[in-house]
Scaffold this motif. Sequence first.
Motif, PDB file in Angstrom:
ATOM      1  N   PHE A  33      34.297  28.674 -47.449  1.00  0.00           N
ATOM      2  CA  PHE A  33      33.139  28.336 -48.260  1.00  0.00           C
ATOM      3  C   PHE A  33      31.914  28.649 -47.423  1.00  0.00           C
ATOM      4  O   PHE A  33      31.586  27.911 -46.496  1.00  0.00           O
ATOM      5  CB  PHE A  33      33.186  26.862 -48.645  1.00  0.00           C
ATOM      6  N   VAL A  34      31.247  29.762 -47.754  1.00  0.00           N
ATOM      7  CA  VAL A  34      30.113  30.231 -46.975  1.00  0.00           C
ATOM      8  C   VAL A  34      28.824  29.927 -47.724  1.00  0.00           C
ATOM      9  O   VAL A  34      28.704  30.264 -48.911  1.00  0.00           O
ATOM     10  CB  VAL A  34      30.203  31.731 -46.697  1.00  0.00           C
ATOM     11  N   SER A  35      27.875  29.304 -47.060  1.00  0.00           N
ATOM     12  CA  SER A  35      26.547  29.062 -47.635  1.00  0.00           C
ATOM     13  C   SER A  35      25.551  29.934 -46.894  1.00  0.00           C
ATOM     14  O   SER A  35      25.554  29.989 -45.655  1.00  0.00           O
ATOM     15  CB  SER A  35      26.151  27.600 -47.503  1.00  0.00           C
ATOM     16  N   ILE A  36      24.721  30.628 -47.679  1.00  0.00           N
ATOM     17  CA  ILE A  36      23.683  31.473 -47.112  1.00  0.00           C
ATOM     18  C   ILE A  36      22.361  30.776 -47.360  1.00  0.00           C
ATOM     19  O   ILE A  36      21.956  30.567 -48.506  1.00  0.00           O
ATOM     20  CB  ILE A  36      23.695  32.874 -47.728  1.00  0.00           C
ATOM     21  N   VAL A 196      24.613  31.142 -52.344  1.00  0.00           N
ATOM     22  CA  VAL A 196      23.216  31.187 -51.917  1.00  0.00           C
ATOM     23  C   VAL A 196      22.557  29.907 -52.371  1.00  0.00           C
ATOM     24  O   VAL A 196      22.677  29.522 -53.541  1.00  0.00           O
ATOM     25  CB  VAL A 196      22.502  32.411 -52.526  1.00  0.00           C
ATOM     26  N   THR A 197      21.866  29.184 -51.464  1.00  0.00           N
ATOM     27  CA  THR A 197      21.252  27.922 -51.837  1.00  0.00           C
ATOM     28  C   THR A 197      20.011  27.668 -50.998  1.00  0.00           C
ATOM     29  O   THR A 197      19.868  28.198 -49.892  1.00  0.00           O
ATOM     30  CB  THR A 197      22.252  26.769 -51.673  1.00  0.00           C
ATOM     31  N   HIS A 198      19.131  26.838 -51.550  1.00  0.00           N
ATOM     32  CA  HIS A 198      17.966  26.353 -50.801  1.00  0.00           C
ATOM     33  C   HIS A 198      18.214  24.951 -50.257  1.00  0.00           C
ATOM     34  O   HIS A 198      17.362  24.392 -49.572  1.00  0.00           O
ATOM     35  CB  HIS A 198      16.724  26.317 -51.714  1.00  0.00           C
ATOM     36  N   ASN A 199      19.344  24.366 -50.613  1.00  0.00           N
ATOM     37  CA  ASN A 199      19.606  22.965 -50.269  1.00  0.00           C
ATOM     38  C   ASN A 199      20.484  22.894 -49.024  1.00  0.00           C
ATOM     39  O   ASN A 199      21.704  23.056 -49.087  1.00  0.00           O
ATOM     40  CB  ASN A 199      20.326  22.294 -51.444  1.00  0.00           C
ATOM     41  N   PRO A 200      19.900  22.660 -47.825  1.00  0.00           N
ATOM     42  CA  PRO A 200      20.681  22.609 -46.583  1.00  0.00           C
ATOM     43  C   PRO A 200      21.649  21.430 -46.541  1.00  0.00           C
ATOM     44  O   PRO A 200      22.701  21.509 -45.923  1.00  0.00           O
ATOM     45  CB  PRO A 200      19.621  22.499 -45.497  1.00  0.00           C
ATOM     46  N   THR A 201      21.299  20.340 -47.257  1.00  0.00           N
ATOM     47  CA  THR A 201      22.162  19.152 -47.240  1.00  0.00           C
ATOM     48  C   THR A 201      23.498  19.460 -47.900  1.00  0.00           C
ATOM     49  O   THR A 201      24.559  19.152 -47.369  1.00  0.00           O
ATOM     50  CB  THR A 201      21.482  17.978 -47.966  1.00  0.00           C
ATOM     51  N   LEU A 202      23.448  20.066 -49.088  1.00  0.00           N
ATOM     52  CA  LEU A 202      24.688  20.426 -49.772  1.00  0.00           C
ATOM     53  C   LEU A 202      25.479  21.423 -48.955  1.00  0.00           C
ATOM     54  O   LEU A 202      26.718  21.377 -48.917  1.00  0.00           O
ATOM     55  CB  LEU A 202      24.379  21.010 -51.154  1.00  0.00           C
ATOM     56  N   ALA A 203      24.774  22.358 -48.297  1.00  0.00           N
ATOM     57  CA  ALA A 203      25.456  23.342 -47.473  1.00  0.00           C
ATOM     58  C   ALA A 203      26.193  22.682 -46.309  1.00  0.00           C
ATOM     59  O   ALA A 203      27.337  23.035 -46.009  1.00  0.00           O
ATOM     60  CB  ALA A 203      24.450  24.369 -46.952  1.00  0.00           C
ATOM     61  N   GLN A 204      25.531  21.724 -45.660  1.00  0.00           N
ATOM     62  CA  GLN A 204      26.148  21.039 -44.526  1.00  0.00           C
ATOM     63  C   GLN A 204      27.334  20.200 -44.964  1.00  0.00           C
ATOM     64  O   GLN A 204      28.358  20.124 -44.279  1.00  0.00           O
ATOM     65  CB  GLN A 204      25.103  20.121 -43.851  1.00  0.00           C
ATOM     66  N   ASP A 205      27.225  19.556 -46.139  1.00  0.00           N
ATOM     67  CA  ASP A 205      28.268  18.637 -46.599  1.00  0.00           C
ATOM     68  C   ASP A 205      29.518  19.353 -47.105  1.00  0.00           C
ATOM     69  O   ASP A 205      30.623  18.813 -46.991  1.00  0.00           O
ATOM     70  CB  ASP A 205      27.717  17.737 -47.709  1.00  0.00           C
ATOM     71  N   TYR A 206      29.367  20.548 -47.690  1.00  0.00           N
ATOM     72  CA  TYR A 206      30.499  21.169 -48.376  1.00  0.00           C
ATOM     73  C   TYR A 206      30.946  22.510 -47.781  1.00  0.00           C
ATOM     74  O   TYR A 206      32.086  22.926 -47.984  1.00  0.00           O
ATOM     75  CB  TYR A 206      30.158  21.388 -49.864  1.00  0.00           C
ATOM     76  N   SER A 207      30.060  23.200 -47.097  1.00  0.00           N
ATOM     77  CA  SER A 207      30.405  24.534 -46.618  1.00  0.00           C
ATOM     78  C   SER A 207      31.239  24.467 -45.359  1.00  0.00           C
ATOM     79  O   SER A 207      31.118  23.533 -44.539  1.00  0.00           O
ATOM     80  CB  SER A 207      29.136  25.336 -46.326  1.00  0.00           C
ATOM     81  N   VAL A 218      20.041  38.525 -40.177  1.00  0.00           N
ATOM     82  CA  VAL A 218      20.870  37.338 -39.918  1.00  0.00           C
ATOM     83  C   VAL A 218      20.312  36.623 -38.699  1.00  0.00           C
ATOM     84  O   VAL A 218      20.251  37.189 -37.603  1.00  0.00           O
ATOM     85  CB  VAL A 218      22.340  37.732 -39.676  1.00  0.00           C
ATOM     86  N   GLN A 219      19.903  35.366 -38.895  1.00  0.00           N
ATOM     87  CA  GLN A 219      19.372  34.578 -37.790  1.00  0.00           C
ATOM     88  C   GLN A 219      20.480  33.827 -37.062  1.00  0.00           C
ATOM     89  O   GLN A 219      20.476  33.711 -35.840  1.00  0.00           O
ATOM     90  CB  GLN A 219      18.340  33.548 -38.287  1.00  0.00           C
ATOM     91  N   SER A 220      21.421  33.303 -37.871  1.00  0.00           N
ATOM     92  CA  SER A 220      22.510  32.553 -37.246  1.00  0.00           C
ATOM     93  C   SER A 220      23.735  32.574 -38.138  1.00  0.00           C
ATOM     94  O   SER A 220      23.643  32.764 -39.345  1.00  0.00           O
ATOM     95  CB  SER A 220      22.082  31.099 -36.988  1.00  0.00           C
ATOM     96  N   ASP A 221      24.899  32.365 -37.477  1.00  0.00           N
ATOM     97  CA  ASP A 221      26.175  32.307 -38.189  1.00  0.00           C
ATOM     98  C   ASP A 221      26.982  31.208 -37.516  1.00  0.00           C
ATOM     99  O   ASP A 221      27.344  31.309 -36.347  1.00  0.00           O
ATOM    100  CB  ASP A 221      26.892  33.643 -38.094  1.00  0.00           C
ATOM    101  N   SER A 222      27.243  30.124 -38.292  1.00  0.00           N
ATOM    102  CA  SER A 222      27.883  28.953 -37.701  1.00  0.00           C
ATOM    103  C   SER A 222      29.351  29.176 -37.359  1.00  0.00           C
ATOM    104  O   SER A 222      29.911  28.484 -36.513  1.00  0.00           O
ATOM    105  CB  SER A 222      27.767  27.747 -38.641  1.00  0.00           C
ATOM    106  N   ARG A 223      29.985  30.159 -37.947  1.00  0.00           N
ATOM    107  CA  ARG A 223      31.414  30.368 -37.707  1.00  0.00           C
ATOM    108  C   ARG A 223      31.757  31.837 -37.928  1.00  0.00           C
ATOM    109  O   ARG A 223      32.362  32.210 -38.928  1.00  0.00           O
ATOM    110  CB  ARG A 223      32.221  29.485 -38.639  1.00  0.00           C
ATOM    111  N   PRO A 224      31.326  32.696 -37.015  1.00  0.00           N
ATOM    112  CA  PRO A 224      31.601  34.125 -37.181  1.00  0.00           C
ATOM    113  C   PRO A 224      33.101  34.409 -37.098  1.00  0.00           C
ATOM    114  O   PRO A 224      33.864  33.641 -36.524  1.00  0.00           O
ATOM    115  CB  PRO A 224      30.838  34.764 -36.027  1.00  0.00           C
ATOM    116  N   VAL A 225      33.490  35.546 -37.665  1.00  0.00           N
ATOM    117  CA  VAL A 225      34.904  35.931 -37.719  1.00  0.00           C
ATOM    118  C   VAL A 225      35.273  36.661 -36.444  1.00  0.00           C
ATOM    119  O   VAL A 225      34.576  37.589 -36.017  1.00  0.00           O
ATOM    120  CB  VAL A 225      35.175  36.814 -38.950  1.00  0.00           C
TER     121      VAL A 225
END
Length: 849
Positions: A33-36, A196-207, A218-225
């Motif tokens: 589940f990737v959030s951008i 794609v979302t503007h809501n960082p909270t939902l991204a942190q909770d579910y992604s 790309v500024q950052s990638d929390s879990r690159p492959v």
Amino acid sequence: MLTCKHIIKDYPSGDKVVHALRDVSLTFRDSEFVSILGPSGCGKTTFLNILGGLDHYTSGDLVINGKSTKEYSEKDWDTYRNHHVGFVFQSYNLIMHQTVLANVELALTLTGVEKNERKERAIQALEKVGLADQIHKRPAQLSGGQMQRVAIARALINDPDIVLADEPTGALDSETSVQIMELLKEIAKDKLVIMVTHNPTLAQDYSTRIIRLFDGQVQSDSRPVDETEIHPHPDDQRRPSMSFKTALSLSMTNLMTKKARTLLTAFAGSIGIIGIALVLSLSNGMQLYINQVENDTMASYPIEIKDYSTDMSVMLSTMMNMQNTKAKKDGKIHTQPMVKDILDSVSNSKKNNISAFKSYLESSEGKDLKKATKAIEYQYDLPLQVYNENTQSGLVQVSPNGLLQRLGMSDMLSATSQISGNSSGQSVWTKLPDSQKLRDDEFELTGGKWATNENEVVLAVDQNNEISDYALYSLGLMNQDDLVNAYRDFIAGNTDKMPTTKMPTYTKKELLNTTFRLVLNTDLYQKKNSVWIDASQDQEALKSIVSKSKEVKVVGIIRPKKSTANQQFYGGVYYTSAMQNYVATQCEQSAIYQEQKNNPQTNVFTGQAFGAQQSSDNASALAGLSQSEMLAYAQTMSENASATYDSNMTKLGYMDPDKPSAINMYVSSFDKKEKVSDLITKYNEKQKKAGKTDNVITYNDVVGTMMKSVTSVIDLISYVLIGFVSVSLIVSSIMIGIITYISVLERTKEIGILRAMGASKRDISRVFNAETFIIGLTSGIMGILITLILNIPINTVVYSKTHIANIARLPWQGGLILILISLGLTVLAGLIPARIASKKDPVEVLRSE
């Protein structure tokens, strides 16, 4: 496995270039589940559209399951979107005129899944998102959260590898947003979900992975492959394809949401069809009526081949050419040649070898001619002598008609019959056709039976069961003396007008008891001295001869059928060939007949040679004659001044079955008449080729020429009217094209949705072609139905004025062709709007909504 390698996306904007994505390289796992995240304008949606194949990168590469997409065609991208990607949009992008179930099924229609399976899988997808009880509702009847669930079910229906969600909770409240995120999280357990979302909270909770973009990078990638996680899978290259049936269903559903406009459009399109169909109905009805008249005319006016024939067309052509001379400009009066040309054309009379042609007809060579006709009748110059002795006027001669001679009109009516070519107006004793088929076509038996023997005749009445007083006077059934005396008083000026006579009525039984006397031609002559005297000049002798003659009885009553063209029917008596043959056979056995036959150079009526100067000063012939016999002899001398052997033999009842005076060929239609004409021409060519020019047949068909001219005029008028009406058909087709273009503008959102689900440009074009197909078919059918309805009052009005029934009749072939024309023109008019629809950029149309 999805991999982006140095993706760059540039947009032209006026004179500048907007860099939406700048060297983006990312790899995504098969299930995560990737959030951008990122601010507006950083390229998040553009990146998502490139990943989904809706938009294409400027440079770089998108690798799908180990395969580069640099060489992907439009069809390859359509296949990718249909089988590998499911889209979930912020604004749901549901088709509002479709049901929830139909919206979810839509992606399956592109892959050709059967209807039952499609419905079952759609219901299962809706059950997963908790909307199994809402399948028959339309999107407008659902809440925002329910509509987003429908969009998710639609994205999952094809079991895609990737689910792309663009702000899926952007238009939802917090509680509903949580429900949608839980749903996407569940989906991400075995699929790749990129949101794609503007809501960082939902991204942190579910992604399970968060990628941040800024200014297209790309500024950052929390879990690159890691490279060790890359496991390419074979790509499924099944091609999506929307069937025309599916396109019809989509278009029909859309049209039914605008019923009034659709019906008005179809009606407008049908106006041209109605105009042409009405012209075609009237033209067809007139043609059928003419055909009926032609066929009836063919029965009443057969192709007649006489022993002597004048080509009337030559004379008509000569007279026509007199009007085509050029005007003289010298101011003088000029003489136009007329008499010589007409006399030359009239004198161009030809003797037909009827005997040779009859032999040809009865041979195997003439079978085609006989097959093309419904009957062939032979006429013979055998004057029958018939009398009625049971009249108030005494002995009345029925055939030849004695009434005309008593009225002093025989010469005038004889001339009239020569001009018209029809002697039926003066004769009331006519031969019945030998062909039973011809009898059945022309007449119907209303009483008694058909005549078959030499002593049997039938009486003919008209269609109203009436018989003219002329026929009754001629047959002796009404008092001839009363008519003759009244006419003489009128001519002498003793009365201002002919007196009115009460018309008698008869029962069929009374008419069936009517009898006549058939006198043999040779019985009218008695030999005195060396010559034969006409006994008909002596009333007492004539009565004695008639009383001893064969009795003829009326055994049946007939009348013309309503379809018979000859409406001027006066009635009379019809006899059989058996009577004609009987007279000829009996006359042949008489002394006068044999004497004339054995002495072909001598006129038996005068005792002098044919062609010699005839003189009544023959002492030996006059010796012992009574005064009446001397008068009869003198009259005979006068009448026989130009007599010939052949005319004498005819007068004495000679009839050679192989030498008819005329051949009447009856046909059932004008087509058959044309065939007979061609076969006669073929016969003539064969005779000429064999050097037998005397056997060439000449005949006239004035009636056929006139009827053909009438048909040509009606065809010309029909073509002109159809040409004018066709303008409205073209205009209506253009109007439908414009309305189809308006429909394209109205269905822009639907175009984007279909393209997002993998519909090709051809599929989009097919949807709008299906719409014009439905409108064209409806217009054509509506036009034909309206025409059929309008034909009812038209026929009623025409019948009330002319008594011609069903004059407006649309042939089913014409109706079908007009429906196909309407269909073809409408589809043709919709091709340009459909092409415009197929060319629309899916990213642009989705963004415009």
